[in-house]
Scaffold this active site. Structure first.
Site, short mmCIF file in Angstrom:
data_model
loop_
_atom_site.label_atom_id
_atom_site.label_comp_id
_atom_site.label_asym_id
_atom_site.label_seq_id
_atom_site.Cartn_x
_atom_site.Cartn_y
_atom_site.Cartn_z
CD GLU A 7 -14.01 42.40 55.20
OE1 GLU A 7 -14.26 41.43 55.95
OE2 GLU A 7 -13.78 43.54 55.63
CE LYS A 8 -18.29 40.22 54.00
NZ LYS A 8 -18.03 41.46 54.79
CG ASP A 103 -16.80 44.39 56.55
OD1 ASP A 103 -17.37 44.95 55.60
OD2 ASP A 103 -17.05 43.21 56.89
CG ASP A 105 -13.77 44.97 61.30
OD1 ASP A 105 -13.05 44.96 60.27
OD2 ASP A 105 -14.59 44.08 61.55
CE1 TYR A 328 -19.03 44.89 59.22
CE2 TYR A 328 -18.60 45.89 61.36
CZ TYR A 328 -18.24 45.02 60.35
OH TYR A 328 -17.09 44.28 60.48
NE ARG A 330 -18.40 39.73 60.30
CZ ARG A 330 -17.99 38.50 60.56
NH1 ARG A 330 -17.23 38.27 61.61
NH2 ARG A 330 -18.32 37.49 59.79
#
Length: 659
Positions: A7-8, A103, A105, A328, A330
């Site tokens: 994702e990043k 991530d 989610d 993580y 979030r």
């Protein structure tokens, strides 16, 4: 070639560290010695096309265009990250296996899936794609995740749910913002009146609280305290419990509003015999609070350190990505996988090396004690935020990073402390037919609460149990038995004033969002809000609150958060359906149903389109009167996407198939 799409960049680097060396760094990707390639997104590389991308006539905002509903949805590259998208497209073409490493989610799932689809991956590659779920960026944990890849097809419902949310938010936010802005212009307002499914109900909560405070009128209410003496010369006090006959003189909070009634009780009980009606002693226990979810941590940090939700989230991201000291962040979960219990010694050792304070707390911890936090049935995509097995001196951290690491560590250590135990004693004394209740709490074992004594200065010094009962149980209760005669020396009239609700601050607003069910009266909506964890998500709440400040709908006075005149006028003019959380609750419930495959994408979007058409007709009649003239938030509206800022438009278009 196996291709991981993170994702990043930070997540990409963590994956590379767990792959065979040497590593060959290239432009936009890294290749391991076994041929595995890791590349990365930079948040969302794609964004929803704007109305003018579908038809140039939509560039001019006009009421007659509404509602704008795309027949074929389009995504387009973000200009600043187009180069990285090109890199990923080339790699997808060469890959034999693609791994979604977004991530863990809903947003992380769609973020990578939409790139894979947009870049033209074949049906075979999409069907055979795998999913890597990573919640801890330390190499050992990442390596473990790399050996537990799952089929990405299992997560298609999650991606469809995210796609439905993004498109529904586009439809609602864009159309309603255009309409309200145009209606505002009719009354002379030159700014953008931004509307959002979550942001507007949050603003509505603040406006409602502000109005309640302004319109509040303090009223006196009365309590009666009985002062009793036993035959052994011991003294104690009891608080009068009004009977049903007194209800006409009480408010909804069961407070006595009639002074003559209270004065009559005082007169009747003074210098009168009394009898002990009930003596009750209960032994009670409290287990340690569970590890933190993001909202829980944000609320606790706001109370302890005055940090905003965004400050907490940004600091946690640094602790997770840069320092690899926490898992993580979030997360909406407070539980841990049962297999994580085997990692307890390593995590404890790392905490002890990181912080002298946590090291001292660990000395009294029973690390073999497995509490309720380890529960596979309570864990889905995420688990609670806890320290990792990575050791790093907290002296290298910023002040906020040290504070939050300490809070997360302390909450984790609490799982290994004994229960908090106390005795609760109650005496009911009858005098002249009236019941007077005396209560006292006494600690028998501090247990886990000893961890929080220094961080909870507001808790009761004697019992460490937060309770209003201590206001009148000022001394130890005597040893008495049922039927024993005592003497009421006198009655005491205590006059108090009702107080208005307090303005929201960072902690109480976040608490309101997670427990927003208490602000609605409809039983069905209450249940939906409880089931969906309130307004917004763990990952988006901080950003939405900050957005309301940027759009000049909220402001701060000291620690208090209040609505600006613009925010207030907007909420007061809009229909209740726009400013209340009911619609958001329904959406979140339906989005969860989509992820569970009990509701279809088409059914959801069709309902959104139908309801939007009716809402637009209702708002067309709204007049925004007396709006302050504030052109500072002028500009074209773009629906907000989590984790990325809106960018300017470009010409290139690509269509994506509806789910």
């Amino acid at each position: 070639m196996k291709l991981f799409i993170a994702e990043k960049p930070s997540l990409g680097r963590a994956i590379v560290d767990a792959l065979p060396k040497p590593h060959k760094k290239q432009d936009g990707f890294i290749e391991a010695s076994d041929g595995t390639v890791v590349t990365w997104c930079i948040g969302h590389l794609l964004e929803q096309a704007q109305p003018e991308d579908y038809d140039s006539k939509f560039k001019k905002w006009q009421v007659e265009h509404l509602p704008i509903i795309p027949t074929q949805w389009q995504l387009k590259p973000k200009p600043k990250t187009r180069k990285q998208l090109t890199v990923i497209k080339k790699l997808i073409g060469k890959a034999t296996t693609i791994v979604n490493a977004g991530d863990a989610d809903r947003e992380g799932q769609i973020l990578v899936d939409e790139v894979i689809s947009y870049c033209g991956a074949s049906k075979r590659k999409i069907d055979q794609a795998q999913r890597c779920l990573i919640s801890d960026l330390n190499t050992a944990a990442v390596s473990k995740s790399l050996h537990n890849l799952q089929s990405n097809k299992q997560f298609v419902p999650l991606a469809v749910s995210a796609l439905a949310r993004a498109r529904a938010d586009w439809l609602y936010g864009l159309n309603m913002t255009r309409l309200c802005t145009l209606q505002g212009q009719k009354s002379g307002y030159q700014g953008v009146l931004s509307i959002g499914r979550v942001q507007t109900p949050i603003l509505g909560l603040v406006v409602k609280r502000d109005l309640e405070i302004e319109q509040f009128t303090a009223k006196p209410f009365y309590e009666v305290i009985g002062h009793f003496q036993t035959q052994n010369g011991e003294f104690y006090q009891g608080k009068w419990q009004p009977s049903e006959a007194c209800e006409p003189y009480m408010d909804e909070a069961s407070r006595v509003l009639s002074k003559p009634l209270a004065e009559n009780v005082v007169q009747r009980i003074t210098d009168k015999p009394a009898v002990i009606d009930k003596v009750k002693t209960d032994k009670k226990q409290q287990v340690a609070p569970l590890p933190f979810s993001l909202s829980g941590l944000q609320i606790a940090a706001a109370k302890a350190f005055g940090l905003s939700a965004k400050q907490v989230l940004d600091t946690c991201q640094s602790l997770y990505e840069k320092h690899k000291l926490i898992t993580y962040p979030r997360s909406d979960c407070q539980y841990l996988p049962e297999e994580h219990f085997a990692d307890v010694p390593k995590v404890a050792q790392a905490m002890a090396q990181c912080s002298d304070t946590l090291k001292k707390l660990l000395e009294k911890a029973n690390l073999s004690q497995k509490g309720r936090a380890w529960n596979d049935k309570k864990v889905s995509a995420h688990h609670a935020i806890i320290p990792t097995a990575n050791a790093r001196s907290v002296g290298n951290l910023t002040s906020n990073e040290q504070k939050l690491y300490g809070m997360i560590g302390r909450q984790y250590i609490a799982q290994f402390y004994p229960k908090f135990e106390y005795k609760e004693k109650q005496i009911d004394t009858i005098v002249e037919g009236g019941c007077f209740v005396s209560k006292q709490k006494e600690i028998t074992q501090k247990g886990w609460k000893s961890l929080f004594e220094s961080s909870s200065p507001k808790s009761n010094a004697k019992t460490n149990v937060d309770t209003d009962d201590q206001e009148w149980a000022t001394s130890e209760l005597p040893q008495v038995t049922v039927g024993q005669q005592v003497h009421c020396q006198r009655g005491e009239l205590v006059e108090k004033m009702t107080s208005p609700p307090k303005p929201f601050n960072d902690a109480s607003l976040l608490s309101a969002l997670t427990g927003v069910a208490r602000f609605v009266t409809d039983p069905a909506i209450k249940k939906l809000l409880r089931d969906t964890d309130g307004l917004g998500t763990e990952a988006t709440r901080a950003g939405i609150i900050e957005l309301l400040f940027k759009r000049q709908f909220l402001t701060r006075t000291g620690k208090n958060i209040i609505a600006t005149p613009i925010g207030r006028q907007l909420i007061q003019a809009l229909p209740d359906v726009v400013s209340q959380p009911d619609m958001t609750a329904l959406w979140e419930s339906q989005l969860e149903s989509i992820s569970q495959q009990s509701m279809g994408y088409k059914q959801f979007i069709t309902q959104i389109e139908q309801n939007l058409a009716q809402l637009i007709e209702d708002v067309k009649t709204v007049k925004f009167e007396s709006l302050p003239q504030s052109p500072a938030n002028r500009g074209a509206y773009k629906p907000r996407r989590p984790r990325s800022a809106a960018k300017k438009t470009v010409k290139k278009k690509r269509s994506t198939k509806p789910a």
